[in-house]
Design an enzyme around this catalytic site. Structure first.
Site, PDB file in Angstrom:
ATOM      1  N   ASP A   1      -7.078   4.147  -4.585  1.00  0.00           N
ATOM      2  CA  ASP A   1      -7.701   4.033  -3.092  1.00  0.00           C
ATOM      3  C   ASP A   1      -8.336   5.137  -2.650  1.00  0.00           C
ATOM      4  OD1 ASP A   1      -7.876   1.684  -0.806  1.00  0.00           O
ATOM      5  OD2 ASP A   1      -7.372   3.798   0.103  1.00  0.00           O
TER       6      ASP A   1
ATOM      7  N   LYS B   1       0.883  -1.138   0.011  1.00  0.00           N
ATOM      8  CA  LYS B   1      -0.257   0.080  -0.026  1.00  0.00           C
ATOM      9  C   LYS B   1       0.735   1.214   0.053  1.00  0.00           C
ATOM     10  CE  LYS B   1      -4.369   0.629   0.329  1.00  0.00           C
ATOM     11  NZ  LYS B   1      -5.771  -0.211   0.067  1.00  0.00           N
TER      12      LYS B   1
END
Ligand code: GLU
Length: 478
Positions: free
Chosen positions: A198, A158
């Site tokens: 995201d 991430k």
């Protein structure tokens, strides 16, 4: 020749790690060859103080897997638990960009490469003022197990920045994305690490980043998912997280013979996940009555229909306006500064952000008769909220199972890029349904309790963990 072969023999006999002897690690839990969640957490919180959200995610997983872990003493022998909780590496860099007025700004950029035991690091980039290493560590940790559940070969990662695209012009967003990639490009690649979107990173941002990446890397192999269709993206990728969550919900409802039709659903958020969750629910005849953004929520008891949803999509994706404008346009309730969990519903689909349902909200949902919660966002429920859902035996799906459809279709985008073909909408949708069903099966396999209740938290955590753990065991101590 003789010298050479004896040298080779010596090399082959050399045991870098003697798995049968007691190796002294720096955590106490290893000595007894059992893992105690509290000891691991104490150790991690000492080493990583001030990282509560990361520790929350770790605790949730460890609590579920403690028994299974301790049935495998070989895991403790190689300190698998710490190697699984601590990311492989974190890149951190300054991003310098120029706004439309000529002022120079700096933001921080990060990429957490958590674990690549089952495939290249894979996970989104978040652009939001709250982005800091601990937040990304939690998300990369979750992503690792989520990706394992998809059945596809993807590790977990991430990244992101504390840059906020809110209120910025397209040109500013483009310059920021380019500056961000100028640093990140050397750490990513189609078989190394594949980022995606995201919160704060949608198609626009992915395309700008991918454009700059290609210029620097001089390759066209699809490093990035969520790309535009024309630039190598996959059909159904924008819809995938929301559709996937509804497909997972349908599987849960099936276990209790409940029909989705006419059910009242509260959805939070109004971004990509919330939008396509709503679209699928409308198609299935359910009634979505709420949506939200960081300023407040709208309550439309008549239900959001396709026409109203088109308005939201234009408002959020093109005009980049606030959800309040929906209430103004359609004359329904808008509640400033609150979340929609006190609205009476059958099903709640939190699709905004982490820790958006606390114990009080969870109790309210249960008291109002809500019987299913399926998480479109990552870790939207606090541990106290989860305990309330489980104690009341409601159908509760944690994000790492329920929202895995997004990254699953990212995996399918990677496959299409490698074989240099594009699948049809139906083909991708069919594969997505199949994957969500498989994830549900894994949750049932590991989460069914003796009274028949399916603990999806345990099921998802054990299934995801076992896959990553087995791959790590096979690959040695690295
Ligand atoms: N950000 C999404 C998630 O939380 C998608 C990640 C991806 O497609 O790589 O799973």
């Amino acid at each position: 020749m003789h010298a050479k072969s004896s040298h080779t023999g010596a090399y082959l006999n050399l045991k870098l790690y003697d798995l049968d002897s007691k190796i002294s690690f720096n955590s106490k839990n290893i000595n007894s060859l059992t893992m105690k969640v509290q000891q691991v957490l104490d150790n991690l919180s000492q080493r990583f103080p001030n990282e509560p959200v990361y520790l929350q995610a770790v605790e949730e997983l460890l609590t579920s897997i403690e028994d299974v872990y301790n049935q495998h003493p070989e895991f403790a022998k190689v300190n698998l638990i710490e190697r699984l909780c601590i990311p492989d590496r974190i890149f951190s860099f300054r991003v310098t960009w120029v706004d439309d007025a000529g002022s120079v700004h700096t933001n921080m950029g990060y990429r957490v490469q958590h674990n690549n035991a089952i495939g290249p690091y894979k996970g989104g980039l978040r652009f939001h003022p709250s982005v800091a290493p601990q937040l990304l560590k939690f998300l990369a940790f979750e992503q690792t197990f989520k990706n394992a559940l998809t059945t596809l070969p993807m590790g977990g990662g991430k990244g992101g920045s504390d840059f906020s695209p809110k209120g910025k012009s397209d040109a500013e967003v483009m310059r920021f994305c380019q500056a961000f990639i100028l640093e990140l490009w050397r750490h990513i690649g189609p078989d190394t690490d594949v980022p995606a979107g995201d919160i704060g990173v949608g198609g626009r941002e992915v395309n700008y980043m991918y454009g700059m990446y290609k210029k620097l890397a001089r390759e066209n192999t699809g490093t990035f998912t969520g790309k535009s269709l024309e630039g190598g993206g996959s059909l159904i990728r924008p819809e995938a997280t929301g559709f996937g969550n509804v497909y997972f919900l349908l599987e849960m409802l099936k276990t209790r013979n409940i029909d989705i039709k006419d059910k009242i659903v509260t959805v939070s958020g109004s971004g990509n996940v919330a939008q396509y969750t709503t679209e699928k629910l409308i198609e299935l005849g359910a009634k979505v009555v709420t949506l939200s953004d960081s300023d407040g929520y709208i309550y439309d008891p008549a239900g959001i229909d396709s026409e109203k949803l088109s308005f939201i999509m234009e408002l959020k994706n093109e005009k980049r306006g606030r959800i309040k404008e929906y209430a103004e346009k359609f004359g329904c309730t808008y509640v400033e500064g609150e979340r929609p969990w006190n609205i009476v519903c059958d099903i709640a689909l939190p699709s905004a952000t982490q820790n958006e349902i606390n114990a009080e909200d969870a109790q309210k949902l249960v008291d109002n008769g809500c019987f299913a919660v399926s998480e479109g966002a990552n870790m939207p429920s606090t541990p106290e909220a989860i305990a309330i859902f489980l104690n009341h035996n409601i159908l509760y799906a944690p994000g790492k199972a329920a929202n895995a459809g997004g990254v699953a279709v990212s995996g399918l985008e990677m496959t299409q890029n490698s074989i240099k073909l594009s699948w049809t909408r139906d083909e991708v949708d069919h594969k997505l349904k199949h994957i969500m069903k498989e994830i549900h099966n894994q949750c049932v396999k590991y989460g069914k309790t003796s009274n028949g209740y399916i603990n999806y938290v345990k099921g998802a955590n054990v299934a995801g963990f076992m896959k990553v753990a087995k791959a790590m065991m096979d690959q040695g101590i690295i």
